[in-house]
Design a protein around this motif. Structure first.
Motif, mmCIF file in Angstrom:
data_model
loop_
_atom_site.group_PDB
_atom_site.id
_atom_site.type_symbol
_atom_site.label_atom_id
_atom_site.label_comp_id
_atom_site.label_asym_id
_atom_site.label_seq_id
_atom_site.Cartn_x
_atom_site.Cartn_y
_atom_site.Cartn_z
ATOM 1 N N LEU A 126 7.116 -41.132 39.858
ATOM 2 C CA LEU A 126 8.234 -41.228 38.915
ATOM 3 C C LEU A 126 8.867 -39.868 38.608
ATOM 4 N N ASP A 127 8.049 -38.798 38.530
ATOM 5 C CA ASP A 127 8.633 -37.485 38.238
ATOM 6 C C ASP A 127 9.567 -37.041 39.367
ATOM 7 N N ILE A 128 9.191 -37.362 40.604
ATOM 8 C CA ILE A 128 10.045 -37.033 41.756
ATOM 9 C C ILE A 128 11.338 -37.850 41.685
ATOM 10 N N LEU A 129 11.218 -39.151 41.389
ATOM 11 C CA LEU A 129 12.404 -40.006 41.314
ATOM 12 C C LEU A 129 13.319 -39.577 40.172
ATOM 13 N N GLY A 130 12.741 -39.132 39.079
ATOM 14 C CA GLY A 130 13.543 -38.629 37.962
ATOM 15 C C GLY A 130 14.341 -37.407 38.374
ATOM 16 N N ARG A 131 13.691 -36.520 39.133
ATOM 17 C CA ARG A 131 14.390 -35.319 39.593
ATOM 18 C C ARG A 131 15.492 -35.696 40.591
ATOM 19 N N VAL A 132 15.211 -36.676 41.462
ATOM 20 C CA VAL A 132 16.224 -37.152 42.414
ATOM 21 C C VAL A 132 17.446 -37.660 41.650
ATOM 22 N N TRP A 133 17.213 -38.454 40.586
ATOM 23 C CA TRP A 133 18.342 -38.974 39.800
ATOM 24 C C TRP A 133 19.117 -37.822 39.162
ATOM 25 N N ASP A 134 18.395 -36.892 38.520
ATOM 26 C CA ASP A 134 19.061 -35.771 37.839
ATOM 27 C C ASP A 134 19.907 -34.947 38.811
ATOM 28 N N LEU A 135 19.374 -34.710 40.004
ATOM 29 C CA LEU A 135 20.110 -33.913 40.989
ATOM 30 C C LEU A 135 21.311 -34.670 41.551
ATOM 31 N N SER A 136 21.150 -35.976 41.748
ATOM 32 C CA SER A 136 22.224 -36.723 42.403
ATOM 33 C C SER A 136 23.330 -37.153 41.443
ATOM 34 N N ASP A 137 23.040 -37.255 40.145
ATOM 35 C CA ASP A 137 24.102 -37.570 39.169
ATOM 36 C C ASP A 137 24.820 -36.265 38.845
ATOM 37 N N ILE A 138 25.620 -35.814 39.796
ATOM 38 C CA ILE A 138 26.222 -34.478 39.752
ATOM 39 C C ILE A 138 27.143 -34.302 38.554
ATOM 40 N N ASP A 139 27.940 -35.333 38.237
ATOM 41 C CA ASP A 139 28.855 -35.196 37.095
ATOM 42 C C ASP A 139 28.220 -35.637 35.773
ATOM 43 N N LYS A 140 26.935 -35.959 35.817
ATOM 44 C CA LYS A 140 26.149 -36.281 34.610
ATOM 45 C C LYS A 140 26.778 -37.380 33.760
ATOM 46 N N ASP A 141 27.309 -38.435 34.431
ATOM 47 C CA ASP A 141 27.916 -39.538 33.676
ATOM 48 C C ASP A 141 26.995 -40.744 33.563
ATOM 49 N N GLY A 142 25.747 -40.615 34.043
ATOM 50 C CA GLY A 142 24.802 -41.722 33.952
ATOM 51 C C GLY A 142 25.011 -42.792 35.011
ATOM 52 N N HIS A 143 25.934 -42.564 35.931
ATOM 53 C CA HIS A 143 26.207 -43.488 37.027
ATOM 54 C C HIS A 143 26.290 -42.695 38.320
ATOM 55 N N LEU A 144 26.080 -43.392 39.450
ATOM 56 C CA LEU A 144 26.234 -42.738 40.748
ATOM 57 C C LEU A 144 27.415 -43.365 41.473
ATOM 58 N N ASP A 145 28.317 -42.494 41.973
ATOM 59 C CA ASP A 145 29.365 -43.000 42.853
ATOM 60 C C ASP A 145 28.792 -43.017 44.276
ATOM 61 N N LYS A 146 29.617 -43.388 45.241
ATOM 62 C CA LYS A 146 29.128 -43.554 46.615
ATOM 63 C C LYS A 146 28.530 -42.256 47.166
ATOM 64 N N ASP A 147 29.183 -41.117 46.889
ATOM 65 C CA ASP A 147 28.677 -39.841 47.407
ATOM 66 C C ASP A 147 27.399 -39.418 46.687
ATOM 67 N N GLU A 148 27.358 -39.614 45.376
ATOM 68 C CA GLU A 148 26.149 -39.257 44.624
ATOM 69 C C GLU A 148 24.972 -40.134 45.065
ATOM 70 N N PHE A 149 25.246 -41.414 45.325
ATOM 71 C CA PHE A 149 24.201 -42.319 45.799
ATOM 72 C C PHE A 149 23.667 -41.833 47.145
ATOM 73 N N ALA A 150 24.565 -41.365 48.015
ATOM 74 C CA ALA A 150 24.142 -40.839 49.322
ATOM 75 C C ALA A 150 23.230 -39.630 49.138
ATOM 76 N N VAL A 151 23.534 -38.768 48.148
ATOM 77 C CA VAL A 151 22.674 -37.611 47.865
ATOM 78 C C VAL A 151 21.296 -38.101 47.418
ATOM 79 N N ALA A 152 21.274 -39.092 46.520
ATOM 80 C CA ALA A 152 20.001 -39.635 46.029
ATOM 81 C C ALA A 152 19.166 -40.183 47.180
ATOM 82 N N MET A 153 19.791 -40.978 48.031
ATOM 83 C CA MET A 153 19.058 -41.569 49.155
ATOM 84 C C MET A 153 18.593 -40.493 50.141
ATOM 85 N N HIS A 154 19.429 -39.510 50.362
ATOM 86 C CA HIS A 154 19.061 -38.396 51.247
ATOM 87 C C HIS A 154 17.807 -37.698 50.709
ATOM 88 N N LEU A 155 17.805 -37.416 49.402
ATOM 89 C CA LEU A 155 16.653 -36.743 48.793
ATOM 90 C C LEU A 155 15.402 -37.618 48.874
#
Length: 184
Positions: free
Chosen positions: A91-120
Motif C-alpha cells: 500500500l505504501d508503494i501504491l500511495g506513492r504511485v498515486w501521489d506521483l501520478s496525480d500531477i495536478d493534485k486534483d484527486g483525479h487522474l486524466d488519461k496521461d496521469e493514468f498512464a504514468v501510474a500504470m507505468h510506475l
C-alpha cells in the motif's frame, strides 16, 4: 544540388572510393561528421522531447483507462484503486504511485496521469524502485507547459491601462508653469 554532390563526394572519400564525379552513383552510407561543437548536433534534454511511457504501453493503458468509464476525461481514486490494488504491490508503494501520478493534485487522474501510474506500477512489479519525486522524463508532455518554473510561481498578468475617462477626471493641482517654477 551542389551541397548534395559535395556530401556524396565526402561519403566517397570516407568509404575509400575515388573522389570524382563518376563515383557519385555508388550506393554508400551517408557521410559522418564528428564535430560535436556544432549547435545543430547538440541534442535537447530528453525531458523536452522524450516521454518515458512508450507508445505501445500508452495504447494499452488508454484502453484500461477507457474501460474504467472516465467522467469528463477523469478517473476518481475510487475507480483507479481496484486497478492499483490488483498489482498486489504494498500500500505504501501504491500511495506513492498515486501521489506521483496525480500531477495536478486534483484527486483525479486524466488519461496521461493514468498512464504514468500504470507505468510506475509495471516498473515496480519488475522490482524497480518507485522514485520519491517524479523524474522529468515521466511528466506527460501535456503537463509540462503548465508546471510552474519554481514552486509557488504566480503568473504575472499585464497591467491594463486606466480608462481614458479617469485621466480627465483627475483634479488639477496647479498649472504646468507653477510646477516648473517650484522645481518639482
Amino acid at each position: 544540388q551542389g551541397f548534395y554532390v559535395a556530401l556524396r563526394l565526402v561519403a566517397c572519400a570516407q568509404n575509400g572510393h575515388d573522389v570524382n564525379l563518376s563515383s557519385l552513383n555508388l550506393t554508400l552510407p551517408p557521410p559522418k561528421f564528428h564535430d560535436t561543437s556544432s549547435p545543430l548536433l547538440i541534442t535537447p534534454p530528453s525531458t523536452e522531447t522524450h516521454w518515458a511511457v512508450r507508445v505501445e504501453e500508452k495504447a494499452k493503458f488508454d484502453g484500461i483507462f477507457e474501460s474504467l468509464l472516465p467522467v469528463n476525461g477523469l478517473l476518481s481514486g475510487d475507480k483507479v484503486k481496484p486497478v492499483l490494488m490488483n498489482s498486489k504491490l504494498p500500500l505504501d508503494i501504491l500511495g506513492r504511485v498515486w501521489d506521483l501520478s496525480d500531477i495536478d493534485k486534483d484527486g483525479h487522474l486524466d488519461k496521461d496521469e493514468f498512464a504514468v501510474a500504470m507505468h510506475l506500477v509495471y516498473r515496480a512489479l519488475e522490482k524497480e524502485p518507485v522514485p520519491s519525486l517524479l523524474p522529468p522524463s515521466l511528466i506527460p508532455p501535456s503537463k509540462r507547459k503548465k508546471m510552474p518554473v519554481f514552486p509557488g510561481a504566480v503568473p504575472v498578468l499585464p497591467a491594463s491601462p486606466p480608462p481614458k475617462d479617469s485621466l480627465r477626471s483627475t483634479p488639477s493641482h496647479g498649472s504646468v508653469n507653477s510646477l516648473n517654477s517650484t522645481g518639482s
